[in-house]
Design an enzyme around this catalytic site. Structure first.
Site, PDB file in Angstrom:
ATOM      1  N   HIS A  15       0.785  -1.355  -0.063  1.00  0.00           N
ATOM      2  CA  HIS A  15      -0.247   0.053   0.048  1.00  0.00           C
ATOM      3  C   HIS A  15       0.971   1.339  -0.005  1.00  0.00           C
ATOM      4  CE1 HIS A  15      -4.542   1.039   1.082  1.00  0.00           C
ATOM      5  NE2 HIS A  15      -4.056   1.734   0.165  1.00  0.00           N
ATOM      6  N   HIS A  21      -7.178  -1.125   7.756  1.00  0.00           N
ATOM      7  CA  HIS A  21      -6.141  -0.401   8.271  1.00  0.00           C
ATOM      8  C   HIS A  21      -6.312   1.090   7.931  1.00  0.00           C
ATOM      9  CE1 HIS A  21      -4.135  -4.358   8.294  1.00  0.00           C
ATOM     10  NE2 HIS A  21      -4.216  -4.077   9.347  1.00  0.00           N
ATOM     11  N   HIS A  31       4.059   1.158   4.409  1.00  0.00           N
ATOM     12  CA  HIS A  31       2.703   1.166   4.098  1.00  0.00           C
ATOM     13  C   HIS A  31       1.682   1.535   4.778  1.00  0.00           C
ATOM     14  CE1 HIS A  31       1.826  -3.313   5.469  1.00  0.00           C
ATOM     15  NE2 HIS A  31       2.322  -2.497   6.248  1.00  0.00           N
ATOM     16  N   ASP A  91      -7.528  -2.270  -0.904  1.00  0.00           N
ATOM     17  CA  ASP A  91      -6.615  -3.099  -0.167  1.00  0.00           C
ATOM     18  C   ASP A  91      -7.328  -4.633  -0.174  1.00  0.00           C
ATOM     19  OD1 ASP A  91      -4.990  -4.448   1.857  1.00  0.00           O
ATOM     20  OD2 ASP A  91      -4.014  -2.687   2.395  1.00  0.00           O
ATOM     21  N   ASP A 118      -6.987  -6.661   2.246  1.00  0.00           N
ATOM     22  CA  ASP A 118      -7.492  -7.030   3.527  1.00  0.00           C
ATOM     23  C   ASP A 118      -8.930  -6.113   3.891  1.00  0.00           C
ATOM     24  OD1 ASP A 118      -6.933  -4.281   4.442  1.00  0.00           O
ATOM     25  OD2 ASP A 118      -5.106  -5.201   5.349  1.00  0.00           O
ATOM     26  N   GLU A 149      -1.764  -4.835  -1.798  1.00  0.00           N
ATOM     27  CA  GLU A 149      -1.306  -5.621  -0.898  1.00  0.00           C
ATOM     28  C   GLU A 149      -1.651  -7.144  -1.237  1.00  0.00           C
ATOM     29  OE1 GLU A 149       0.480  -5.201   1.890  1.00  0.00           O
ATOM     30  OE2 GLU A 149       0.187  -3.078   1.919  1.00  0.00           O
TER      31      GLU A 149
END
Length: 326
Positions: free
Chosen positions: A117, A146, A161, A246, A248, A291
């Site tokens: 990222h 995040h 990142h 991302d 995640d 990512e």
């Protein structure tokens, strides 16, 4: 735009009447924003998973500009001893800023295929530079577990990142980096799907009144209402919208190929709904895919899902999806 006869390019309109542009794929094989190797294979995985085919199947032209390479590095320093790979991160930021600005200046829709990222330091800066010249405000949709609101001075992991949103918002501590063109104020940033924020980041975001739609907000209000509120704001202010997606953001049960898994992410249905709403808005002008670590994937399932989400952003609908063989 999409290819016509004899190399001609002609405008392509969605059902909503939005003119879409040639998609420009930019590979950013960046591993240095964190310490777990593998993200540098991300651009290749997206190509193998058929990202160009997915985009072109929705009627869009596709230009693949290949993978970027690091330019010559500068001697840079940071007073925080935890920070690593600073020179490399600055180099990636500089070249990505130039290439994304170039893609937008040529009338394209850049998709930046990462890479960790930290690439958003450069991609968002390029989008901001272009938006500034156009006299338009840049908005940012941050689809991530995040908040990435640390600075090089506050990070304890040293992983850069975790810093791009702070750079984009204009926080101090980025002296080694190119000055961010027209920092993006808090009301033009929307974090979506957040579920892992440390105390220092939370305090900084509260000080700056950044809008955080964490998973509790999504559980209570659903996805549609808060996302449409933000998109309405982008539309009212005549903004450009940079989306940073991302892996995640997704629940690790459907997207395991990421080094920072956080339980409780968005489902397959929720993620596609976000992308379809973004498509229908006609507001998105650039996109990060970050990512993806193919070394951690299960037979390419995460890469294929991310490519499928790009398809939804480009206009593919749920009823267009064939039933897969059992």
């Amino acid at each position: 735009w999409h290819a016509g006869g004899a190399g001609e390019r002609r405008p392509y309109r969605t059902g909503a009447g939005t003119i879409l542009k040639t998609t420009i794929l930019i590979g950013a094989p960046i591993d240095t924003g964190q310490k777990r190797p593998g993200c540098l294979m991300g651009p290749a995985a997206y190509r193998v998973a058929g990202i160009a085919r997915e985009v072109s199947s929705e009627g869009h032209g596709v230009d693949d500009w290949g993978d970027l390479a690091l330019p010559p590095l500068h001697a840079v320093t940071c007073p925080n001893p935890a920070v690593h790979s600073l020179a490399e991160t600055v180099g990636w930021t500089e070249i990505l800023m130039d290439r994304v600005d170039d893609a937008l200046s040529q009338g394209g829709f850049p998709i930046i295929m990462g890479g960790d990222h930290s690439l958003a330091l450069g991609s968002a800066a390029g989008a901001a530079a272009f938006a500034q010249r156009q006299g338009r405000p840049l908005f940012l949709l941050w689809l991530d577990a995040h908040s990435d609101f640390h600075t090089p001075l506050t990070t304890t992991s040293g992983n850069l990142h975790g810093t791009p949103l702070a750079y984009i918002n204009g926080r101090d501590g980025f002296d080694a980096f190119p000055p961010f063109p027209a920092p993006v104020p808090a009301h033009r940033i929307c974090m979506f799907g957040i579920r892992s924020v440390d105390a220092a980041e939370q305090a900084a975001m509260q000080d700056r009144d950044v809008q955080v739609n964490d998973m509790r907000v999504i559980d209570e209000r659903g996805l549609v209402a808060p996302l449409r509120e933000f998109l309405d704001l982008v539309r009212r202010e005549g903004g450009m919208l940079h989306v940073s997606l991302d892996v995640d953001f997704l629940d690790p049960s459907i997207a395991p190929a990421v080094g920072t898994t956080v339980p409780g992410g968005t489902t397959f249905r929720e993620a596609h709904l976000v992308m379809e709403l973004l498509h229908e808005s006609g507001l998105v002008t650039s996109l990060d895919l970050v990512e993806l670590n193919p070394f951690l994937d299960d037979r390419g399932m995460t890469a294929r899902l991310m490519v499928d989400l790009v398809g939804s952003l480009m206009g593919k609908k749920v009823f267009d999806r064939p039933t897969r063989a059992k």
